[in-house]
Design a protein around this motif. Sequence first.
Motif, PDB file in Angstrom:
ATOM      1  N   TYR A  90       0.881  -1.175   0.000  1.00 26.19           N
ATOM      2  CA  TYR A  90       0.000   0.000   0.000  1.00 26.19           C
ATOM      3  C   TYR A  90       0.910   1.215   0.000  1.00 26.19           C
ATOM      4  O   TYR A  90       1.478   1.589   1.020  1.00 26.19           O
ATOM      5  CB  TYR A  90      -0.906  -0.002   1.233  1.00 26.19           C
ATOM      6  N   MET A  91       1.123   1.802  -1.140  1.00 27.37           N
ATOM      7  CA  MET A  91       2.128   2.860  -1.277  1.00 27.37           C
ATOM      8  C   MET A  91       1.588   3.990  -2.135  1.00 27.37           C
ATOM      9  O   MET A  91       1.168   3.770  -3.250  1.00 27.37           O
ATOM     10  CB  MET A  91       3.394   2.284  -1.914  1.00 27.37           C
ATOM     11  N   MET A  92       1.594   5.180  -1.575  1.00 27.68           N
ATOM     12  CA  MET A  92       1.248   6.337  -2.382  1.00 27.68           C
ATOM     13  C   MET A  92       2.385   6.599  -3.356  1.00 27.68           C
ATOM     14  O   MET A  92       3.552   6.489  -3.008  1.00 27.68           O
ATOM     15  CB  MET A  92       1.024   7.558  -1.484  1.00 27.68           C
ATOM     16  N   GLU A 151       8.197   3.889  -6.680  1.00 24.35           N
ATOM     17  CA  GLU A 151       8.043   2.517  -7.125  1.00 24.35           C
ATOM     18  C   GLU A 151       8.887   2.228  -8.367  1.00 24.35           C
ATOM     19  O   GLU A 151       8.733   2.873  -9.398  1.00 24.35           O
ATOM     20  CB  GLU A 151       6.568   2.229  -7.438  1.00 24.35           C
ATOM     21  N   THR A 152       9.778   1.267  -8.260  1.00 23.14           N
ATOM     22  CA  THR A 152      10.472   0.743  -9.416  1.00 23.14           C
ATOM     23  C   THR A 152       9.673  -0.433  -9.961  1.00 23.14           C
ATOM     24  O   THR A 152       8.682  -0.851  -9.364  1.00 23.14           O
ATOM     25  CB  THR A 152      11.890   0.288  -9.040  1.00 23.14           C
ATOM     26  N   PHE A 153      10.111  -0.983 -11.077  1.00 21.48           N
ATOM     27  CA  PHE A 153       9.361  -2.090 -11.654  1.00 21.48           C
ATOM     28  C   PHE A 153       9.336  -3.286 -10.709  1.00 21.48           C
ATOM     29  O   PHE A 153       8.345  -4.007 -10.623  1.00 21.48           O
ATOM     30  CB  PHE A 153       9.970  -2.498 -13.002  1.00 21.48           C
ATOM     31  N   ARG A 201       3.331  -2.293  -6.998  1.00 21.59           N
ATOM     32  CA  ARG A 201       2.235  -3.052  -6.394  1.00 21.59           C
ATOM     33  C   ARG A 201       1.490  -3.841  -7.456  1.00 21.59           C
ATOM     34  O   ARG A 201       1.125  -3.299  -8.490  1.00 21.59           O
ATOM     35  CB  ARG A 201       1.261  -2.102  -5.689  1.00 21.59           C
ATOM     36  N   MET A 202       1.254  -5.103  -7.181  1.00 18.25           N
ATOM     37  CA  MET A 202       0.499  -5.949  -8.095  1.00 18.25           C
ATOM     38  C   MET A 202      -0.900  -6.228  -7.570  1.00 18.25           C
ATOM     39  O   MET A 202      -1.744  -6.742  -8.296  1.00 18.25           O
ATOM     40  CB  MET A 202       1.240  -7.279  -8.316  1.00 18.25           C
ATOM     41  N   LEU A 236      -3.097   2.249  -9.167  1.00 14.03           N
ATOM     42  CA  LEU A 236      -2.325   1.012  -9.263  1.00 14.03           C
ATOM     43  C   LEU A 236      -1.392   1.161 -10.466  1.00 14.03           C
ATOM     44  O   LEU A 236      -1.728   0.773 -11.582  1.00 14.03           O
ATOM     45  CB  LEU A 236      -3.244  -0.201  -9.423  1.00 14.03           C
ATOM     46  N   PRO A 237      -0.216   1.752 -10.260  1.00 12.40           N
ATOM     47  CA  PRO A 237       0.637   2.164 -11.393  1.00 12.40           C
ATOM     48  C   PRO A 237       1.039   1.041 -12.342  1.00 12.40           C
ATOM     49  O   PRO A 237       1.354   1.317 -13.503  1.00 12.40           O
ATOM     50  CB  PRO A 237       1.865   2.769 -10.699  1.00 12.40           C
ATOM     51  N   ILE A 238       1.044  -0.219 -11.897  1.00 12.98           N
ATOM     52  CA  ILE A 238       1.432  -1.296 -12.806  1.00 12.98           C
ATOM     53  C   ILE A 238       0.478  -1.396 -13.991  1.00 12.98           C
ATOM     54  O   ILE A 238       0.844  -1.879 -15.065  1.00 12.98           O
ATOM     55  CB  ILE A 238       1.502  -2.647 -12.058  1.00 12.98           C
TER      56      ILE A 238
END
Length: 505
Positions: free
Chosen positions: A316-318, A324-326, A330-331, A359-361
């Motif tokens: 859980y990361m803003m 966030e790296t690859f 978060r998945m 959810l950046p992914i």
Amino acid sequence: MASSASLLCFSLLSLFLFQSCVAQIEQMPLFRSGHDQQQRKQQQRWQTDCRLDRLNALQPSRRVQSEAGVSEYWDLESDNQLQCAGVSAVRHTIQNRGLLLPFFSNAPVIFYVIQGMGFHGAVIPGCPETFEESGFPQSQRSQEQHQKVREICEGDIVAAPAGVAQWVYNNGDSPLVLVSFTDVGNQANQLDLNTRRFHIGGNPQKDQRSEQEMRQQSQSLSRRRRSESASERRNPNGNIFSGFDVGLLAESFNIDNELASRLQNQNDRRERIVRVREDLHIVSPGRIQEEERRHEYRRGSYDEEEYRRRSYGGEYMMTNGLEETFCTLRMRHNIDRPSQADIFNPRGGRVTTVNNFNLPILRFLRLTAERGVLYKNAMMAPHFNLNSHSVFYVTRGSGRCQIVDDFGRNVFDGEVQEGQLLVVPQNYAVVKQAGNRGFEWIAIKTNDNAMRNPLAGRISAIRAMPEDVLSNAFRISREQARNLKNNREEVTVFSTLSSQQGRKY
């Protein structure tokens, strides 16, 4: 004299540069034309046939029984609606101590946990093994270490890029049920518009044979015969190790031939979901750490946001695009939390959207997930998806749906029930109304920032148009146009009006 020579040299140099620029400009249309043709060819490669006269609510097209569960497939190859969206689906029911064997696919995957709990593992190439066993001597070769494993529970969605190996294990007391969507039309898929699963373990004969038969049905008879004869000469169906020579496998892993032959699972009949005989040992944070986090939170050591971040093991990361790296993307995201709803009507229900912002992914997968919950007889406003297809699965209850195409034809009008799938092509207008037991769904949309445009309600296209435009478009009075614009003040999710409470369908 010197100045004249300098001026002459400058003039010659300018003329040379001008001619060079002209030559490059003349060549640019050729280059641009070739690039545009290649880009159009690439786009056409992924464009599917969406000339649909009729849509249907879909049941699974086939069912495969495994040792510790059941897999039910909505095969893209067998339905032109799924071919239009470029999305296939499968529902896995995994029994207690059941393990969905490791596999990877040719396209991005999103799955939603309908019920139960368990573990999900994903192996991202090039990322470190950050979970390791403690309490062993450093020299011991058997020290366990692996990439991060995620706990999953009801309401979670999990996203995985194409080619990422993943597995799922049920450590709960009840069946773990999840529905998985594969976006075969995604540009990450460089093969064809067929769902291809590459199994790393086991010997899923029924799963692979059915897919192979469906692919071959779309080919000519002569090509099918050549393909069958060639595949029979090479190797029967199996996992990816079954096609390699045993000696080469033994050399690759530095093991003996007997162990290398076990990797091929030639006599394994357990299919995709196998039963784990003993408890599955996974390195993960224990309950003690969780209890310590709760105690520190109660003492005020850190705020609620920090507690939630730590409780989810950093998942859980803003994000501001830098944290966030690859490898740490978060998945997993729980889409069922009412507090995270984007649209909420206490008398109608809620809609929650998960896209590339929260959810950046999904920016890499180019997908959006939508969770809808409508209360008894409530309605979702007529709308259309601007930039994506939508494939939704009914998780609970039932509802009436109507879908209209670009010719104004009603291509679907019926009840969609729990366990069914329905495709809504891009720009097709759709309206949903819940039945007496409510209506809940999970939808996958083929754009990482999918947008919808409501046709009724406070933020609708009709509301934004001038009264005179509506009056002339529908041949109505200005007062009627004003009522058309303003009589529904709710946004997207509508409660049942008192005059409509008795309406049945």
